[in-house]
Design an enzyme around this catalytic site. Structure first.
Site, PDB file in Angstrom:
ATOM      1  N   HIS A 101       4.084  -5.995   2.809  1.00 59.32           N
ATOM      2  CA  HIS A 101       3.641  -6.459   4.124  1.00 59.32           C
ATOM      3  C   HIS A 101       2.783  -5.402   4.782  1.00 59.32           C
ATOM      4  O   HIS A 101       2.918  -4.210   4.502  1.00 59.32           O
ATOM      5  CB  HIS A 101       4.837  -6.815   5.018  1.00 59.32           C
ATOM      6  CG  HIS A 101       5.836  -5.709   5.174  1.00 59.32           C
ATOM      7  ND1 HIS A 101       6.799  -5.440   4.217  1.00 59.32           N
ATOM      8  CD2 HIS A 101       6.024  -4.800   6.157  1.00 59.32           C
ATOM      9  CE1 HIS A 101       7.537  -4.421   4.618  1.00 59.32           C
ATOM     10  NE2 HIS A 101       7.080  -4.002   5.786  1.00 59.32           N
TER      11      HIS A 101
ATOM     12  N   ASN B 102       3.946   0.639   4.584  1.00 55.05           N
ATOM     13  CA  ASN B 102       4.914   1.609   4.114  1.00 55.05           C
ATOM     14  C   ASN B 102       5.298   1.225   2.688  1.00 55.05           C
ATOM     15  O   ASN B 102       5.588   0.053   2.423  1.00 55.05           O
ATOM     16  CB  ASN B 102       6.158   1.594   5.002  1.00 55.05           C
ATOM     17  CG  ASN B 102       5.848   1.992   6.436  1.00 55.05           C
ATOM     18  OD1 ASN B 102       5.016   2.857   6.678  1.00 55.05           O
ATOM     19  ND2 ASN B 102       6.515   1.356   7.388  1.00 55.05           N
TER      20      ASN B 102
ATOM     21  N   HIS C 147       9.351  -6.494   0.349  1.00 59.40           N
ATOM     22  CA  HIS C 147       8.369  -7.567   0.111  1.00 59.40           C
ATOM     23  C   HIS C 147       7.105  -7.045   0.776  1.00 59.40           C
ATOM     24  O   HIS C 147       7.113  -6.765   1.990  1.00 59.40           O
ATOM     25  CB  HIS C 147       8.862  -8.881   0.729  1.00 59.40           C
ATOM     26  CG  HIS C 147       7.933 -10.046   0.559  1.00 59.40           C
ATOM     27  ND1 HIS C 147       8.346 -11.272   0.060  1.00 59.40           N
ATOM     28  CD2 HIS C 147       6.606 -10.193   0.846  1.00 59.40           C
ATOM     29  CE1 HIS C 147       7.314 -12.109   0.037  1.00 59.40           C
ATOM     30  NE2 HIS C 147       6.250 -11.468   0.519  1.00 59.40           N
TER      31      HIS C 147
HETATM   32  P1  AMP Z   1       8.956  -1.650   6.839  1.00 60.48           P
HETATM   33  O1  AMP Z   1       9.897  -0.674   7.477  1.00 60.48           O
HETATM   34  O2  AMP Z   1       7.535  -1.164   6.711  1.00 60.48           O
HETATM   35  O3  AMP Z   1       9.512  -2.195   5.542  1.00 60.48           O
HETATM   36  O4  AMP Z   1       8.836  -2.852   7.860  1.00 60.48           O
HETATM   37  C1  AMP Z   1       9.817  -3.827   7.982  1.00 60.48           C
HETATM   38  C2  AMP Z   1       9.683  -4.393   9.360  1.00 60.48           C
HETATM   39  O5  AMP Z   1      10.345  -5.639   9.390  1.00 60.48           O
HETATM   40  C3  AMP Z   1      10.284  -3.538  10.465  1.00 60.48           C
HETATM   41  O6  AMP Z   1       9.263  -3.161  11.387  1.00 60.48           O
HETATM   42  C4  AMP Z   1      11.325  -4.467  11.106  1.00 60.48           C
HETATM   43  O7  AMP Z   1      11.391  -4.332  12.502  1.00 60.48           O
HETATM   44  C5  AMP Z   1      10.842  -5.827  10.690  1.00 60.48           C
HETATM   45  N1  AMP Z   1      11.842  -6.865  10.602  1.00 60.48           N
HETATM   46  C6  AMP Z   1      13.048  -6.802   9.981  1.00 60.48           C
HETATM   47  N2  AMP Z   1      13.686  -7.993  10.071  1.00 60.48           N
HETATM   48  C7  AMP Z   1      12.847  -8.827  10.752  1.00 60.48           C
HETATM   49  C8  AMP Z   1      12.937 -10.184  11.170  1.00 60.48           C
HETATM   50  N3  AMP Z   1      14.009 -10.956  10.904  1.00 60.48           N
HETATM   51  N4  AMP Z   1      11.899 -10.708  11.875  1.00 60.48           N
HETATM   52  C9  AMP Z   1      10.820  -9.958  12.165  1.00 60.48           C
HETATM   53  N5  AMP Z   1      10.675  -8.665  11.787  1.00 60.48           N
HETATM   54  C10 AMP Z   1      11.675  -8.106  11.102  1.00 60.48           C
HETATM   55 ZN    ZN Z   2      10.015 -11.701  -1.012  1.00 62.47          ZN
END
Ligand code: AMP
Ligand code: ZN
Length: 114
Positions: A100, A87, A98
Site C-alpha cells: 500500500h 513502508n 499487503h
Molecule cells: P503501514 O504501517 O505502512 O503498514 O500502514 C498500515 C496503515 O494501515 C496504518 O497507517 C494504519 O493506521 C492503517 N490501518 C490499519 N487498520 C486499518 C483499518 N481497518 N482501516 C484503515 N486503516 C487502517
Molecule cells: Zn491482501
C-alpha cells in the site's frame, strides 16, 4: 484474495472502510489513524505482500496505484503537493503485509527524511 489479510478483507467489503476511490485494479480508503489532514491508503486489489515482492509479473499493480494516486490527489484538492510513502518490511515500519501507498497531504511537511 488472502483470507487472513486485513486489506484483502477491506477490499472484499468484509471489513468496513471509508472508501475514497475504486477501480478495476485499485482500492483507496482513509487511514484509521491519520497522520496528516489527508491520509489515504492506496492498495492494489491483487494481493502483493510488500514492495520487496514486486516482480516483472506483477509490477503493473504499482503503475495502477500511481495512476489512482494522481486522480485521488486531484479529487482531494491537494494542489500544492503531497507525500507518497511506502513502508516495506519490519525495518521499514510496515504493519499490514499487503502492499500500500500512503498519500499524506493537506499540510506542509517540515521533516525531510531525504
Ligand atoms: P503501514 O504501517 O505502512 O503498514 O500502514 C498500515 C496503515 O494501515 C496504518 O497507517 C494504519 O493506521 C492503517 N490501518 C490499519 N487498520 C486499518 C483499518 N481497518 N482501516 C484503515 N486503516 C487502517
Ligand atoms: Zn491482501
Amino acid at each position: 484474495m488472502k483470507d487472513d489479510c486485513l486489506f484483502c478483507r477491506i477490499i472484499a467489503g468484509d471489513i468496513p472502510s471509508s472508501k475514497v476511490y475504486e477501480d478495476e485494479h485499485v482500492y483507496a480508503f482513509r487511514d484509521i489513524n491519520p497522520q496528516a489532514p489527508v491520509h489515504i491508503l492506496v492498495v492494489p486489489k491483487q494481493h502483493v505482500s510488500c514492495a520487496d515482492e514486486i516482480t516483472g509479473e506483477n509490477s503493473i499493480c504499482v503503475a495502477h496505484c500511481f495512476e489512482a494516486i494522481a486522480k485521488i490527489a486531484g479529487a482531494e484538492g491537494l494542489k500544492s503537493g503531497y507525500r507518497v510513502v511506502n513502508n516495506c518490511g519490519s525495518d521499514g515500519g510496515q504493519t499490514v503485509m499487503h502492499l500500500h501507498f500512503h498519500i499524506l497531504g493537506g499540510m506542509k511537511f517540515s521533516d525531510k527524511m531525504i
